[in-house]
Design an enzyme around this catalytic site. Structure first.
Site, PDB file in Angstrom:
ATOM      1  N   GLY A 149      26.945  45.065  50.201  1.00 11.28           N
ATOM      2  CA  GLY A 149      27.034  43.626  49.975  1.00 11.28           C
ATOM      3  C   GLY A 149      28.350  43.211  49.364  1.00 11.28           C
ATOM      4  O   GLY A 149      29.065  44.028  48.763  1.00 11.28           O
ATOM      5  N   GLN A 156      34.465  37.959  44.964  1.00 10.31           N
ATOM      6  CA  GLN A 156      35.127  39.266  44.967  1.00 10.31           C
ATOM      7  C   GLN A 156      36.398  39.263  45.811  1.00 10.31           C
ATOM      8  O   GLN A 156      37.200  40.191  45.746  1.00 10.31           O
ATOM      9  CB  GLN A 156      34.170  40.356  45.476  1.00 10.31           C
ATOM     10  CG  GLN A 156      32.995  40.605  44.534  1.00 10.31           C
ATOM     11  CD  GLN A 156      32.049  41.646  45.089  1.00 10.31           C
ATOM     12  OE1 GLN A 156      31.118  41.319  45.829  1.00 10.31           O
ATOM     13  NE2 GLN A 156      32.283  42.910  44.773  1.00 10.31           N
ATOM     14  N   CYS A 194      29.395  48.911  42.876  1.00  8.34           N
ATOM     15  CA  CYS A 194      29.925  47.613  43.264  1.00  8.34           C
ATOM     16  C   CYS A 194      31.339  47.829  43.783  1.00  8.34           C
ATOM     17  O   CYS A 194      32.102  48.610  43.201  1.00  8.34           O
ATOM     18  CB  CYS A 194      29.946  46.699  42.041  1.00  8.34           C
ATOM     19  SG  CYS A 194      30.657  45.083  42.364  1.00  8.34           S
ATOM     20  N   LEU A 195      31.688  47.130  44.847  1.00 11.71           N
ATOM     21  CA  LEU A 195      33.031  47.301  45.426  1.00 11.71           C
ATOM     22  C   LEU A 195      34.118  46.774  44.490  1.00 11.71           C
ATOM     23  O   LEU A 195      35.293  47.046  44.706  1.00 11.71           O
ATOM     24  CB  LEU A 195      33.099  46.641  46.802  1.00 11.71           C
ATOM     25  CG  LEU A 195      32.223  47.316  47.875  1.00 11.71           C
ATOM     26  CD1 LEU A 195      32.244  46.527  49.172  1.00 11.71           C
ATOM     27  CD2 LEU A 195      32.655  48.758  48.121  1.00 11.71           C
ATOM     28  N   HIS A 241      21.917  41.488  43.139  1.00 13.97           N
ATOM     29  CA  HIS A 241      23.266  41.920  42.741  1.00 13.97           C
ATOM     30  C   HIS A 241      24.325  40.912  43.231  1.00 13.97           C
ATOM     31  O   HIS A 241      25.206  40.513  42.461  1.00 13.97           O
ATOM     32  CB  HIS A 241      23.522  43.323  43.316  1.00 13.97           C
ATOM     33  CG  HIS A 241      24.887  43.884  43.055  1.00 13.97           C
ATOM     34  ND1 HIS A 241      25.089  45.069  42.376  1.00 13.97           N
ATOM     35  CD2 HIS A 241      26.131  43.440  43.394  1.00 13.97           C
ATOM     36  CE1 HIS A 241      26.407  45.302  42.290  1.00 13.97           C
ATOM     37  NE2 HIS A 241      27.043  44.347  42.916  1.00 13.97           N
ATOM     38  N   GLU A 242      24.204  40.493  44.481  1.00 16.03           N
ATOM     39  CA  GLU A 242      25.211  39.569  45.033  1.00 16.03           C
ATOM     40  C   GLU A 242      25.089  38.172  44.429  1.00 16.03           C
ATOM     41  O   GLU A 242      26.098  37.520  44.158  1.00 16.03           O
ATOM     42  CB  GLU A 242      25.111  39.504  46.561  1.00 16.03           C
ATOM     43  CG  GLU A 242      25.342  40.822  47.288  1.00 16.03           C
ATOM     44  CD  GLU A 242      26.538  41.617  46.803  1.00 16.03           C
ATOM     45  OE1 GLU A 242      27.545  41.010  46.384  1.00 16.03           O
ATOM     46  OE2 GLU A 242      26.469  42.857  46.805  1.00 16.03           O
ATOM     47  N   HIS A 301      26.841  37.934  41.233  1.00 16.86           N
ATOM     48  CA  HIS A 301      28.296  37.736  41.346  1.00 16.86           C
ATOM     49  C   HIS A 301      28.662  36.251  41.342  1.00 16.86           C
ATOM     50  O   HIS A 301      29.713  35.863  40.830  1.00 16.86           O
ATOM     51  CB  HIS A 301      28.833  38.348  42.650  1.00 16.86           C
ATOM     52  CG  HIS A 301      29.157  39.810  42.546  1.00 16.86           C
ATOM     53  ND1 HIS A 301      30.080  40.305  41.654  1.00 16.86           N
ATOM     54  CD2 HIS A 301      28.696  40.881  43.237  1.00 16.86           C
ATOM     55  CE1 HIS A 301      30.169  41.621  41.793  1.00 16.86           C
ATOM     56  NE2 HIS A 301      29.335  42.002  42.750  1.00 16.86           N
TER      57      HIS A 301
HETATM   58 NI    NI Z   1      29.048  43.951  43.451  1.00 14.20          NI
END
Ligand code: NI
Length: 182
Positions: A60, A65, A110-111, A153-154, A157
């Site tokens: 995701g 981000q 997480c990216l 999670h997303e 963000h």
């Molecule tokens: Ni993340």
């Protein structure tokens, strides 16, 4: 030609800001960004592609981000070996959730977090998320297990929250009697 995304890491303060609601239909620019995110996430989950392009696996991504404070999330869910389903939600909201709490046994990643952070992140086992698609049509998603975790999670963000904020510093790990580990 595939070009990996330029994903901001958690040193960037923008990741701590609240994203703004987005008007639909989305601009062509945002639609292209979404296509690029989908491709990146999908490739990152295919071993050969991930290796070729040096991608860290992720399912995701949220617009902040990429430095854009817009309430748009994208998830590419491998629901069966080699089979992917894409979820794009504009202005997503969790409208109901289970009482049951779960966590990924090995912790979340997480990216935007380029290191291992140990600890269980408590999440609802099931959620119902509503929002809009790219053209402004209302959508609703019922999710469980890993997809439920990814949506939470997303959406976090979009509110400037990172997964490790939710790890209890004094007690980072739960046992099976406390919450269900998946
Ligand atoms: Ni993340």
């Amino acid at each position: 030609m595939f070009k990996p995304l330029n994903i901001l890491d958690d040193r960037h303060k923008i990741l701590r800001k609240i994203s703004k609601e987005v008007n639909t239909p989305l601009s062509d620019e945002d639609k292209i960004t979404i296509e690029n995110i989908i491709k990146h996430l999908k490739y990152s989950q295919i071993e050969k592609k991930a290796e070729k392009y040096n991608l860290r696996p992720g399912m995701g991504l949220a617009f902040p981000q990429l430095g854009m404070l817009k309430r748009i999330i994208v998830i590419v869910h491998e629901y069966e070996e080699g089979k992917f389903k894409n979820y794009v939600v504009v202005n997503p909201k969790i409208i109901s959730h289970s009482e049951e709490i779960i966590a990924l046994e090995t912790g979340e990643g997480c990216l935007s977090v380029n290191r291992e952070v140990e600890g269980h992140v408590p999440r609802y086992a099931r959620v119902k998320v509503v929002g809009l698609d790219e053209d402004g049509n209302e959508i609703s998603i019922r999710a469980r297990e890993d997809l439920s975790i990814a949506l939470q999670h997303e959406i976090d963000h979009l509110n400037g929250i990172l997964f490790y904020d939710k790890i209890n510093k004094k007690k980072p790990f739960f046992n099976e009697n406390e919450i269900r580990l998946i």
